[in-house]
Design a protein around this motif. Structure first.
Motif, PDB file in Angstrom:
ATOM      1  N   THR A 219      -3.627   7.152  -4.977  1.00 32.21           N
ATOM      2  CA  THR A 219      -3.785   5.822  -5.468  1.00 32.21           C
ATOM      3  C   THR A 219      -2.606   5.107  -4.788  1.00 32.21           C
ATOM      4  O   THR A 219      -1.264   5.747  -5.056  1.00 32.21           O
ATOM      5  CB  THR A 219      -3.729   6.007  -7.049  1.00 32.21           C
ATOM      6  OG1 THR A 219      -4.650   6.591  -7.467  1.00 32.21           O
ATOM      7  CG2 THR A 219      -3.767   4.586  -7.644  1.00 32.21           C
ATOM      8  N   ILE A 220      -2.773   4.007  -4.431  1.00 31.73           N
ATOM      9  CA  ILE A 220      -1.681   3.480  -3.589  1.00 31.73           C
ATOM     10  C   ILE A 220      -1.473   1.833  -4.278  1.00 31.73           C
ATOM     11  O   ILE A 220      -2.325   1.059  -4.188  1.00 31.73           O
ATOM     12  CB  ILE A 220      -1.963   3.101  -2.360  1.00 31.73           C
ATOM     13  CG1 ILE A 220      -1.894   4.599  -1.548  1.00 31.73           C
ATOM     14  CG2 ILE A 220      -0.781   2.277  -1.309  1.00 31.73           C
ATOM     15  CD1 ILE A 220      -2.020   4.775  -0.082  1.00 31.73           C
ATOM     16  N   PRO A 221      -0.360   1.667  -4.882  1.00 23.04           N
ATOM     17  CA  PRO A 221      -0.098   0.161  -5.572  1.00 23.04           C
ATOM     18  C   PRO A 221       0.028  -0.741  -4.458  1.00 23.04           C
ATOM     19  O   PRO A 221       1.124   0.032  -3.445  1.00 23.04           O
ATOM     20  CB  PRO A 221       0.923   0.479  -6.291  1.00 23.04           C
ATOM     21  CG  PRO A 221       1.344   1.853  -6.272  1.00 23.04           C
ATOM     22  CD  PRO A 221       0.654   2.700  -5.065  1.00 23.04           C
ATOM     23  N   LEU A 222      -0.373  -1.828  -4.316  1.00 23.00           N
ATOM     24  CA  LEU A 222      -0.223  -2.666  -3.282  1.00 23.00           C
ATOM     25  C   LEU A 222       0.859  -3.816  -3.669  1.00 23.00           C
ATOM     26  O   LEU A 222       0.755  -4.468  -4.594  1.00 23.00           O
ATOM     27  CB  LEU A 222      -1.361  -3.474  -2.672  1.00 23.00           C
ATOM     28  CG  LEU A 222      -2.488  -2.610  -2.262  1.00 23.00           C
ATOM     29  CD1 LEU A 222      -3.647  -3.376  -2.221  1.00 23.00           C
ATOM     30  CD2 LEU A 222      -2.108  -1.839  -1.103  1.00 23.00           C
ATOM     31  N   VAL A 223       2.134  -3.998  -2.885  1.00 25.41           N
ATOM     32  CA  VAL A 223       3.071  -4.781  -3.408  1.00 25.41           C
ATOM     33  C   VAL A 223       3.438  -5.552  -2.091  1.00 25.41           C
ATOM     34  O   VAL A 223       3.872  -5.074  -1.190  1.00 25.41           O
ATOM     35  CB  VAL A 223       4.337  -3.936  -3.824  1.00 25.41           C
ATOM     36  CG1 VAL A 223       5.396  -4.989  -4.435  1.00 25.41           C
ATOM     37  CG2 VAL A 223       4.281  -3.205  -4.952  1.00 25.41           C
ATOM     38  N   PHE A 224       3.316  -6.951  -2.300  1.00 27.75           N
ATOM     39  CA  PHE A 224       3.570  -7.905  -0.945  1.00 27.75           C
ATOM     40  C   PHE A 224       4.537  -8.681  -1.675  1.00 27.75           C
ATOM     41  O   PHE A 224       4.556  -9.543  -2.670  1.00 27.75           O
ATOM     42  CB  PHE A 224       2.259  -8.708  -0.832  1.00 27.75           C
ATOM     43  CG  PHE A 224       1.318  -7.775   0.061  1.00 27.75           C
ATOM     44  CD1 PHE A 224       1.137  -7.996   1.300  1.00 27.75           C
ATOM     45  CD2 PHE A 224       0.422  -7.096  -0.720  1.00 27.75           C
ATOM     46  CE1 PHE A 224       0.250  -7.277   2.125  1.00 27.75           C
ATOM     47  CE2 PHE A 224      -0.478  -6.226   0.191  1.00 27.75           C
ATOM     48  CZ  PHE A 224      -0.455  -6.248   1.320  1.00 27.75           C
TER      49      PHE A 224
END
Ligand code: ADP
Length: 255
Positions: A219-224
């Motif tokens: 599971t990969i949290p996406l932070v931009f």
């Protein structure tokens, strides 16, 4: 944080005359209120099966599913579903397509009617209320389909490859457009797709499934780091490529 959806140790197999086909193995994850989750995985791995379980169309062999804290079987939560094809009826106008769900669920009131008009006006379909679906572009049709789902005020939206029937350019625009509408309306959503770019441009978290029988690989949290976090800005951000390579590598390692 409030959990809209919780899956714990879900297992599911299809049983046919040819025998048993295991589809999902030990799937656990949750979705917070207002969160947008994307589930990616190879074609045929079990993504649609997962959505069918969440919507109650299939019953898990093992494990539990809770929506807004209640077991699925006891839940009265409104779950919306958006599919690959918009399923608009040509014999109804756009307005009458949009209120179809309200009619079926006996929810046609002055207030819900007004909400349907507001959403159509706000999302650029004002002039098309009396048009037939064939008079609209693919993108506008998909918007109308989304509005039909939104007027039912779902707490959770399930999106099953909703843009894959569109050509590439329309798909980018519509994907971005629908993603922004869902954010503005603060909807919790689960999108299944095999399109990594779509997942990365839209979601807060990406869940990567293995090939069938699907289990969760990562599971990969996406932070931009963006002033304005829109799907289009994400596609142009340096993090985009990093996430793409990370997910691509994980999927291919499983091949
Ligand atoms: P995805 O959405 O990831 O493409 P699905 O959830 O549709 O995958 O299907 C997962 C697997 O389950 C498929 O590879 C197929 O073998 C099997 N499957 C799906 N639906 C049925 C069914 N009705 N009967 C038997 N097997 C099925």
């Amino acid at each position: 944080m409030e959990q809209v959806l919780e899956l714990k140790h879900i297992h599911y197999s299809y049983h046919t005359l040819d025998g048993e086909t295991p589809a999902l193995v030990d799937i656990s994850f949750s979705v917070e209120k207002g969160e947008f989750i994307a589930i990616v995985g190879p074609s045929g791995c079990g993504k649609t099966t997962l959505l069918s379980l969440i919507s109650g169309l299939l019953i898990p062999e093992r494990g539990l599913i809770k929506i807004n804290g209640k077991y699925l079987t006891e839940s009265t939560t409104n779950v919306g579903y958006m599919l690959q094809h918009d399923e608009l009826f040509e014999w109804r106008t756009i307005y009458h397509n949009v209120v179809l769900g309200l009619e079926i669920q006996h929810m046609m009131t002055a207030k819900t009617r007004q909400r349907a008009h507001e959403l159509l006006d706000f999302y650029g379909l004002k002039q098309f209320k009396n048009s037939r679906p064939s008079e609209l572009s693919g993108g506008m049709r998909q918007r109308a389909a989304l509005i039909r789902t939104l007027v039912l005020e779902p707490d959770l939206l399930l999106l099953d490859e909703p843009f894959s029937a569109l050509d590439y350019q329309t798909r980018l625009n519509v994907g971005d457009d629908i993603g922004q509408i869902l954010r503005r309306e603060k909807k919790s959503a689960v999108l299944v797709t095999h399109d990594l770019s779509e997942a990365i441009s839209l979601a807060d978290r990406v869940i990567i499934l293995s090939k069938r029988p699907a289990s969760i690989l990562q599971t990969i949290p996406l932070v931009f780091d963006l002033d304005e976090d829109t799907p289009l800005n994400r596609r142009n951000a340096p993090e985009f490529k990093t996430y793409f390579q990370l997910i691509w590598k994980e999927l291919n390692a499983n091949e």
